[in-house]
Scaffold this motif. Structure first.
Motif, mmCIF file in Angstrom:
data_model
loop_
_atom_site.group_PDB
_atom_site.id
_atom_site.type_symbol
_atom_site.label_atom_id
_atom_site.label_comp_id
_atom_site.label_asym_id
_atom_site.label_seq_id
_atom_site.Cartn_x
_atom_site.Cartn_y
_atom_site.Cartn_z
ATOM 1 N N ASP A 123 -3.598 52.508 20.701
ATOM 2 C CA ASP A 123 -3.152 51.329 19.943
ATOM 3 C C ASP A 123 -2.622 50.285 20.904
ATOM 4 O O ASP A 123 -2.050 50.622 21.923
ATOM 5 N N SER A 124 -2.750 49.017 20.514
ATOM 6 C CA SER A 124 -2.196 47.942 21.329
ATOM 7 C C SER A 124 -0.676 48.095 21.415
ATOM 8 O O SER A 124 -0.007 48.418 20.432
ATOM 9 N N PRO A 154 3.585 43.866 10.839
ATOM 10 C CA PRO A 154 4.086 45.242 10.761
ATOM 11 C C PRO A 154 2.979 46.269 10.507
ATOM 12 O O PRO A 154 2.058 46.014 9.730
ATOM 13 N N ASN A 155 3.063 47.402 11.160
ATOM 14 C CA ASN A 155 2.150 48.537 10.958
ATOM 15 C C ASN A 155 0.678 48.181 11.138
ATOM 16 O O ASN A 155 -0.171 48.646 10.384
ATOM 17 N N CYS A 156 0.399 47.338 12.133
ATOM 18 C CA CYS A 156 -0.998 47.022 12.452
ATOM 19 C C CYS A 156 -1.426 47.700 13.754
ATOM 20 O O CYS A 156 -2.582 48.088 13.898
ATOM 21 N N ASN A 157 -0.503 47.828 14.705
ATOM 22 C CA ASN A 157 -0.825 48.536 15.943
ATOM 23 C C ASN A 157 -0.495 50.018 15.763
ATOM 24 O O ASN A 157 0.506 50.509 16.273
ATOM 25 N N ILE A 158 -1.347 50.711 15.016
ATOM 26 C CA ILE A 158 -1.048 52.093 14.650
ATOM 27 C C ILE A 158 -2.316 52.940 14.749
ATOM 28 O O ILE A 158 -3.429 52.410 14.812
ATOM 29 N N SER A 159 -2.127 54.240 14.770
ATOM 30 C CA SER A 159 -3.259 55.172 14.815
ATOM 31 C C SER A 159 -2.742 56.496 14.258
ATOM 32 O O SER A 159 -1.525 56.655 14.086
ATOM 33 N N PRO A 160 -3.618 57.457 14.011
ATOM 34 C CA PRO A 160 -3.132 58.753 13.531
ATOM 35 C C PRO A 160 -2.076 59.349 14.469
ATOM 36 O O PRO A 160 -1.158 60.021 14.020
ATOM 37 N N LEU A 206 1.260 57.551 13.996
ATOM 38 C CA LEU A 206 1.793 57.886 12.674
ATOM 39 C C LEU A 206 2.300 59.327 12.630
ATOM 40 O O LEU A 206 2.913 59.742 11.661
ATOM 41 N N CYS A 249 12.940 49.888 5.645
ATOM 42 C CA CYS A 249 11.530 49.580 5.892
ATOM 43 C C CYS A 249 11.162 49.996 7.306
ATOM 44 O O CYS A 249 11.872 49.690 8.262
ATOM 45 N N ILE A 250 10.047 50.699 7.440
ATOM 46 C CA ILE A 250 9.643 51.241 8.741
ATOM 47 C C ILE A 250 8.391 50.524 9.245
ATOM 48 O O ILE A 250 7.400 50.402 8.527
ATOM 49 N N LEU A 284 5.854 50.864 12.471
ATOM 50 C CA LEU A 284 5.537 51.794 13.568
ATOM 51 C C LEU A 284 4.746 51.147 14.706
ATOM 52 O O LEU A 284 4.197 51.852 15.553
#
Lengths: 94, 488
Positions: free
Chosen positions: B32-33, B40-46, B49, B148-149, B151
């Motif tokens: 992820d970048s 929010p929560n756009c630079n994410i991966s399994p 997470l 609010c989280i 990641l």
């Protein structure tokens, strides 16, 4: 190691588990540890702890961005979320 | 008379933990970048997470950056590195553990040197530097019922730099952070922006009676987002802890929060509430074995660091240490200076121009040297014109430089020609100007001969005005002294 109610309660708290029958767990854990103590009969003072089951080292990844899942997919399995955030029970009081 | 207060009987002891977010493209264990400021929560991966069944894979750049910093801080690079799990529950840490290094950190020991106000330098020792992942971000004020989280930050690479408790004043702490940030920026591995949280600092603070060998009980202060606030928190804690001890109390080992609006610390966690992290080896990541050849290749790629540049400027270029420190305060500024001196060998003049005219222009415009419109070669050209006796210094400062700023596309030689400020006056013309001035001030000329030799400055000023600056001050000065002898 002596397992008593305090130890079980502490471990349960660390694991965020709700242990219903503490006394039963005291007995279970004591039995398991007594069984494991059998291993102490061997002198392992000169043996390094085994951490990895392979001899391999240095598994690296190149520093290249890959977008594997979308924002929507990321939030799909969250128990609660709005369009932006994952929502959890309030962590601190205002 | 200096009044002794009870505070003077005590000594402050501080150790700092700095978290530096690395400026890699991707996170430490997934692709992820790692960029700051995404939705929010756009630079994410399994992996970020913390989904079951995912496996981390180490970003090679993180190891390289960590070794860079280890070498730059004189540390010993660990040849055999392993990762460990640090277990704790928090909503912005989805796995329930942070992957960190506990037993085998990448760099052990080392030190950096800091400059203090009294002109001395102090060596601050490091305990170690280790690699780890950042947690996500929790926001508690966006929703009345939930936290609010986000990641995006989960898994961004961090270096944790742990100092020994060597710091004895808040000034030393501030200087240490300033130097560390400079080092991170010179190495180009972290942008060092404390407001955005890419460099963060926790302080372990204790006090003890002067002369005591034992350390006092320490408190750890968190959440300081500027060097100034670190300083304020340390000063506040110093007094607070002494007040407690003087009132007969004892210091409890607590984790404290610093409130920047009130300048006061408050208890965040007591020792009883402290986490039991239960570190154990991370079985999902293979150990990292670093060879001597690899360390050598990283060493070879290190840029010149501030301390080495200061050494080069003072020994090779003969600059005063003060100049060298000012020039190297900012990496880009030092790089610009390095370019200027490729085109002129008058190092002192180049330093003066950089620290004077250039710096004040940048300050006035509130811009960085990277946005400065003049090329290093142009600045050097002005310096060379002065050195060759073709324009004088004040004309260069007041006319050529300002005009060039307005027309940075112009050639210095051509611009000076257009301004008609080349030194043209021949000796006869010059003598004419000088005599005119000396005739104007007969009284002052007498005073000069009686010993007020600094009046020559006044005469020179007038000659400069008459000639519109088109004279060479050196030869004018010489002629002036000759003519004054004739005006006895």
């Amino acid at each position: 190691m002596k397992i008593d109610r305090n130890v079980v309660e502490k471990i349960a708290h660390l694991a965020r588990l709700d242990v219903e029958n503490v006394d039963e767990s005291v007995a279970d854990m004591s039995r398991i540890l007594t069984f494991m103590e059998k291993l102490n009969e061997l002198d392992t003072s000169n043996v390094e702890p085994l951490v990895y089951l392979t001899e391999e080292v240095n598994a690296f990844r190149e520093d290249v961005v890959k977008q594997e899942i979308t924002h929507e997919e990321a939030l799909k399995n969250a128990p609660d979320a709005d369009e932006n955030f994952i929502k959890v029970a309030k962590v601190i009081e205002q | 008379m200096i009044r002794n207060t009870v505070y003077d009987n005590y000594e402050l002891v501080v150790g700092l933990e700095v978290h530096a977010q690395l400026s890699t493209n991707t996170k430490i264990f997934c692709a992820d970048s790692a960029a700051f400021g995404a939705e929010p929560n756009c630079n994410i991966s399994p992996i970020s997470l913390g989904l079951p069944g995912t496996l981390p894979k180490l970003n090679q750049k993180v190891v390289e950056y960590a070794i860079k910093l280890g070498l730059a801080t004189n540390g010993t690079i660990n040849k055999y590195n392993a990762f460990d799990r640090k277990n704790y529950f928090y909503a912005d840490l989805p796995k329930g553990y942070q992957i960190s290094q506990d037993a085998k950190p990448i760099s052990v020991g080392g030190h950096i040197e800091v400059n203090l106000k009294d002109g001395t330098r102090k060596k601050i020792h490091l305990h170690h530097i280790h690699m780890e992942e950042d947690a996500g971000k929790s926001m508690h004020d966006q929703d009345p019922f939930n936290s609010c989280i986000d990641l995006n930050r989960a898994g961004v690479p961090l270096l944790e730099i742990v100092s020994e408790p060597d710091l004895r004043s808040s000034e030393q702490a501030a200087q240490y952070l300033t130097e560390m940030r400079k080092l991170l920026r010179y190495l180009d591995i972290c942008d060092g922006n404390m407001e955005e949280g890419s460099m963060r600092c926790d302080a372990n603070i204790s006090v003890r009676l002067k002369g005591s060998k034992e350390y006092g009980t320490r408190c750890e202060v968190k959440n300081m987002n500027s060097i100034k606030n670190v300083q304020r928190a340390i000063d506040f804690e110093f007094k607070r802890q002494i007040d407690v001890l003087e009132a007969g109390g004892t210091i409890t080992q607590n984790t404290l929060n610093f409130d920047a609006s009130t300048g006061v610390t408050s208890v965040l966690r007591t020792k009883e509430m402290a986490n039991d992290y239960r570190y154990f080896p991370e079985p999902d990541l293979l150990p990292v074995v670093v060879t001597d050849e690899y360390i050598k290749s990283v060493q070879a790629e290190l840029p010149l660091l501030p301390e080495q540049l200061i050494h080069k400027y003072t020994t090779e270029y003969g600059l005063p240490e003060y100049d060298a420190i000012v020039l190297t305060d900012n990496k880009q500024f030092a790089l610009y200076f390095n370019e200027v001196v490729k085109f002129t060998s008058n190092y002192k003049a180049a330093a003066n121009w950089m620290m004077g005219a250039v710096k004040s222009y940048l300050n006035d415009q509130v811009i960085e040297i990277t946005s400065f419109q003049l090329k290093p070669k142009q600045l050097a050209a002005i310096i060379n014109l002065i050195d060759d006796g073709r324009i004088n210094n004040s004309v260069a400062n007041q006319q050529v430089f300002p005009e060039l700023l307005k027309h940075p596309e112009k050639n210095v030689e051509q611009l000076t020609h257009e301004l008609e400020v080349f030194i043209e006056a021949d000796d006869n013309e010059l003598i004419g100007f000088i005599d005119q001035v000396l005739d104007k001030y007969p009284e002052k000329v007498k005073e000069y001969h009686k010993g007020k030799k600094n009046l020559i400055g006044l005469f020179m000023g007038d000659v400069m005005k008459l000639s519109k600056g088109k004279i060479d001050p050196k030869s004018a000065n010489k002629l002036m002294i000759d003519r004054l002898e004739l005006h006895k």
